[in-house]
Design a protein around this motif. Structure first.
Motif, PDB file in Angstrom:
ATOM      1  N   ASP A  67      43.637 112.178  35.856  1.00 15.18           N
ATOM      2  CA  ASP A  67      44.559 111.153  34.856  1.00 15.18           C
ATOM      3  C   ASP A  67      43.681 110.910  33.902  1.00 15.18           C
ATOM      4  N   ILE A  68      44.065 110.939  32.389  1.00 19.54           N
ATOM      5  CA  ILE A  68      43.359 110.336  31.523  1.00 19.54           C
ATOM      6  C   ILE A  68      42.891 109.124  31.606  1.00 19.54           C
ATOM      7  N   GLN A  69      43.483 107.986  32.261  1.00 21.21           N
ATOM      8  CA  GLN A  69      43.214 106.693  32.717  1.00 21.21           C
ATOM      9  C   GLN A  69      41.827 106.612  33.221  1.00 21.21           C
ATOM     10  N   LEU A  70      41.539 107.757  34.235  1.00 23.08           N
ATOM     11  CA  LEU A  70      40.309 107.700  34.860  1.00 23.08           C
ATOM     12  C   LEU A  70      39.175 108.019  34.291  1.00 23.08           C
ATOM     13  N   ASN A  71      39.110 108.306  32.922  1.00 21.33           N
ATOM     14  CA  ASN A  71      38.126 108.341  31.908  1.00 21.33           C
ATOM     15  C   ASN A  71      37.489 107.118  31.738  1.00 21.33           C
ATOM     16  N   GLU A  72      36.307 106.772  31.906  1.00 23.56           N
ATOM     17  CA  GLU A  72      35.908 105.395  32.002  1.00 23.56           C
ATOM     18  C   GLU A  72      35.654 105.059  30.417  1.00 23.56           C
ATOM     19  N   VAL A  73      35.139 105.854  29.515  1.00 26.36           N
ATOM     20  CA  VAL A  73      35.055 105.306  27.975  1.00 26.36           C
ATOM     21  C   VAL A  73      36.271 105.240  27.396  1.00 26.36           C
ATOM     22  N   TYR A  74      37.399 106.389  27.765  1.00 29.35           N
ATOM     23  CA  TYR A  74      38.714 106.007  27.348  1.00 29.35           C
ATOM     24  C   TYR A  74      39.420 104.648  27.796  1.00 29.35           C
ATOM     25  N   LYS A  75      39.171 104.349  28.845  1.00 28.93           N
ATOM     26  CA  LYS A  75      39.765 103.190  29.470  1.00 28.93           C
ATOM     27  C   LYS A  75      39.194 101.887  28.695  1.00 28.93           C
ATOM     28  N   TYR A  76      37.699 101.736  28.719  1.00 24.65           N
ATOM     29  CA  TYR A  76      37.109 100.555  27.977  1.00 24.65           C
ATOM     30  C   TYR A  76      37.497 100.598  26.438  1.00 24.65           C
ATOM     31  N   CYS A  77      37.477 101.738  25.884  1.00 21.92           N
ATOM     32  CA  CYS A  77      38.118 101.593  24.317  1.00 21.92           C
ATOM     33  C   CYS A  77      39.624 101.282  24.219  1.00 21.92           C
ATOM     34  N   SER A  78      40.351 101.834  25.216  1.00 26.13           N
ATOM     35  CA  SER A  78      41.657 101.204  25.112  1.00 26.13           C
ATOM     36  C   SER A  78      41.942  99.893  25.124  1.00 26.13           C
ATOM     37  N   LEU A  79      41.243  99.241  26.035  1.00 25.30           N
ATOM     38  CA  LEU A  79      41.242  97.710  26.245  1.00 25.30           C
ATOM     39  C   LEU A  79      40.823  96.859  25.060  1.00 25.30           C
ATOM     40  N   ILE A  80      39.651  97.514  24.335  1.00 24.12           N
ATOM     41  CA  ILE A  80      39.412  96.927  23.210  1.00 24.12           C
ATOM     42  C   ILE A  80      40.393  97.018  22.023  1.00 24.12           C
ATOM     43  N   PHE A  81      40.947  98.143  21.766  1.00 27.62           N
ATOM     44  CA  PHE A  81      42.166  98.366  20.982  1.00 27.62           C
ATOM     45  C   PHE A  81      43.085  97.294  21.284  1.00 27.62           C
ATOM     46  N   GLU A  82      43.583  97.150  22.697  1.00 27.37           N
ATOM     47  CA  GLU A  82      44.727  96.469  22.939  1.00 27.37           C
ATOM     48  C   GLU A  82      44.480  94.924  22.766  1.00 27.37           C
ATOM     49  N   ASP A  83      43.183  94.324  22.773  1.00 28.10           N
ATOM     50  CA  ASP A  83      43.081  93.102  22.543  1.00 28.10           C
ATOM     51  C   ASP A  83      41.198  92.978  22.476  1.00 28.10           C
ATOM     52  N   SER A  84      40.979  92.657  20.903  1.00 30.87           N
ATOM     53  CA  SER A  84      39.870  92.793  20.623  1.00 30.87           C
ATOM     54  C   SER A  84      38.749  91.673  21.110  1.00 30.87           C
ATOM     55  N   THR A  85      39.225  90.607  21.655  1.00 32.16           N
ATOM     56  CA  THR A  85      38.592  89.637  22.321  1.00 32.16           C
ATOM     57  C   THR A  85      37.817  90.190  23.383  1.00 32.16           C
ATOM     58  N   VAL A  86      38.076  91.248  24.032  1.00 32.32           N
ATOM     59  CA  VAL A  86      37.467  91.591  25.125  1.00 32.32           C
ATOM     60  C   VAL A  86      36.204  92.561  24.827  1.00 32.32           C
ATOM     61  N   PHE A  87      36.115  92.703  23.556  1.00 27.42           N
ATOM     62  CA  PHE A  87      35.220  93.659  23.199  1.00 27.42           C
ATOM     63  C   PHE A  87      33.554  93.698  23.841  1.00 27.42           C
ATOM     64  N   HIS A  88      33.032  92.391  23.932  1.00 25.54           N
ATOM     65  CA  HIS A  88      31.761  92.338  24.424  1.00 25.54           C
ATOM     66  C   HIS A  88      31.865  92.541  26.057  1.00 25.54           C
ATOM     67  N   ASP A  89      32.828  92.122  26.944  1.00 29.48           N
ATOM     68  CA  ASP A  89      32.725  92.664  27.982  1.00 29.48           C
ATOM     69  C   ASP A  89      32.916  94.128  28.334  1.00 29.48           C
ATOM     70  N   GLN A  90      34.027  94.753  27.376  1.00 27.09           N
ATOM     71  CA  GLN A  90      33.698  96.037  27.504  1.00 27.09           C
ATOM     72  C   GLN A  90      32.776  96.958  27.039  1.00 27.09           C
ATOM     73  N   SER A  91      32.025  96.384  26.044  1.00 32.93           N
ATOM     74  CA  SER A  91      30.827  96.908  25.792  1.00 32.93           C
ATOM     75  C   SER A  91      29.636  96.901  26.876  1.00 32.93           C
ATOM     76  N   ILE A  92      29.699  96.007  27.600  1.00 35.16           N
ATOM     77  CA  ILE A  92      28.995  95.965  28.902  1.00 35.16           C
ATOM     78  C   ILE A  92      29.365  97.084  29.882  1.00 35.16           C
ATOM     79  N   ASN A  93      30.645  97.223  29.985  1.00 29.31           N
ATOM     80  CA  ASN A  93      31.146  98.291  30.943  1.00 29.31           C
ATOM     81  C   ASN A  93      30.390  99.616  30.388  1.00 29.31           C
ATOM     82  N   ILE A  94      30.708  99.823  29.037  1.00 27.57           N
ATOM     83  CA  ILE A  94      30.239 101.135  28.521  1.00 27.57           C
ATOM     84  C   ILE A  94      28.699 101.495  28.908  1.00 27.57           C
TER      85      ILE A  94
END
Length: 350
Positions: A67-94
């Motif tokens: 499932d494409i949703q199980l690709n970690e970098v895809y998931k973290y980038c998608s969350l940033i595109f949906e809401d840019s306020t989570v950018f820093h938290d998702q950068s940590i996950n990346i």
């Protein structure tokens, strides 16, 4: 095509330090995004990040077997595109995800830059983009400065802004297919470097005209160089003639048509049938689909033009470059010398 000028809005930037987990090097995470107040530094960073991607027309997409949703970098980038306020938290996950895959003994630690571009132009479309860049190579710079009316020389350690080691641009296009992704890896030929593309990013080539052109070039080259000589008596000069005709076809046409290519380049009915059979086998062997018609990608032709080598090697004594007009080359055998020869006809030399 990607141009530095298209990246006009660097809205967020975070820098982390990712060491080699296998060497017990640490992962150092920034607590907040970097605040860029100096315009010059911003422009230098922008050039450092984007310049390696200029003229890079090859694109990839994120993938996952289940499932494409199980690709970690895809998931973290998608969350940033949906809401840019989570950018820093998702950068940590990346950064954590990259650290997890940094185990090969030859992988170098380095700074990881995560960037959010809120407005970029790619292939004529204005979209958001996320950049993931890693610097691994450190350089030593001489520093010349004036002190008490005399010049002094010192040195300092730093990053060469003309040498990005690894990079990835994720464009907010076609999310359901895994986004449009461009990749740079300056040491991709080394075995340890596959962790960036295969383990960390998990991407595969997009089925676009660049990939189709590159695949068709390989098909035609392999058929002429390896398969055709096994079916017919064909010397190297004849092979080069067909390779030159193939190169001309890809350079002079905007659209590739399998039938027109076979007729214009191969001509011979038996050779055309053999080419069609070889294409079917080629697609089965490599699990590829080569359409009968597609738009030829000029960047792909330029990148792969070396596949159509026009060099005739004669023992270890001569290299003859043949660029056209097969009729001006004559091949024969000299009984007295007990050797083969080529005779070249020309009007002038320079």
């Amino acid at each position: 095509m990607i141009h530095v000028a298209d990246f006009t809005d660097l809205s967020q930037l975070t820098i982390h330090k990712v060491g080699n987990l296998g060497h017990d090097e640490p992962l150092i995470l920034s607590q907040s995004p970097l605040q860029l107040s100096d315009e010059t530094i911003g422009n230098l960073l922008l050039n450092y990040f984007i310049q390696p991607f200029v003229k890079n027309a090859e694109y990839f997409r994120f993938m996952h077997d289940a499932d494409i949703q199980l690709n970690e970098v895809y998931k973290y980038c998608s969350l940033i595109f949906e809401d840019s306020t989570v950018f820093h938290d998702q950068s940590i996950n990346i950064a954590k995800h990259l650290y997890k895959h940094s185990t090969h003994p030859k992988i170098k630690g380095g700074e990881l830059y995560i960037v959010h571009f809120s407005k970029v132009q790619v292939d004529g479309e204005e979209v958001e983009a996320i950049g993931i860049f890693k610097s691994e190579t450190r350089d030593t710079y001489l520093k010349v400065f004036l002190q008490q009316d005399n010049y002094e020389v010192n040195y300092e350690d730093g990053i060469n802004i003309n040498k990005l080691d690894k990079g990835c641009l994720v464009f907010n296009i076609e999310s359901e297919e895994g986004y449009k992704v461009s990749i740079v890896d300056s040491i991709s030929k080394q075995n340890e470097a596959v962790y960036w593309k295969d383990a960390f990013l998990q991407v595969q080539r997009r089925e676009d005209n660049y990939h189709q052109t590159e695949t068709a070039v390989t098909l035609c080259k392999e058929f002429i160089s390896t398969h055709l000589p096994g079916q017919y008596e064909m010397n190297r000069a004849d092979q080069i003639d067909l390779l030159n005709k193939s190169a001309a076809y890809f350079k002079q046409n905007e659209q590739f048509d399998m039938n027109s290519y076979a007729e214009e380049v191969l001509g011979n009915v038996d050779a055309i049938e053999s080419f069609k059979d070889y294409r079917e086998q080629f697609q089965r062997d490599y699990r590829l689909d080569i359409p009968d018609e597609f738009e030829i990608s000029a960047p792909a032709v330029k990148k792969n033009q070396r596949d159509f080598k026009s060099v005739l090697k004669l023992d270890k004594n001569f290299l003859v470059y043949i660029h056209g007009d097969r009729d001006r080359i004559e091949r024969g055998y000299d009984d007295l010398a007990n050797m083969q020869y080529y005779k070249l006809y020309f009007e002038s030399e320079s």
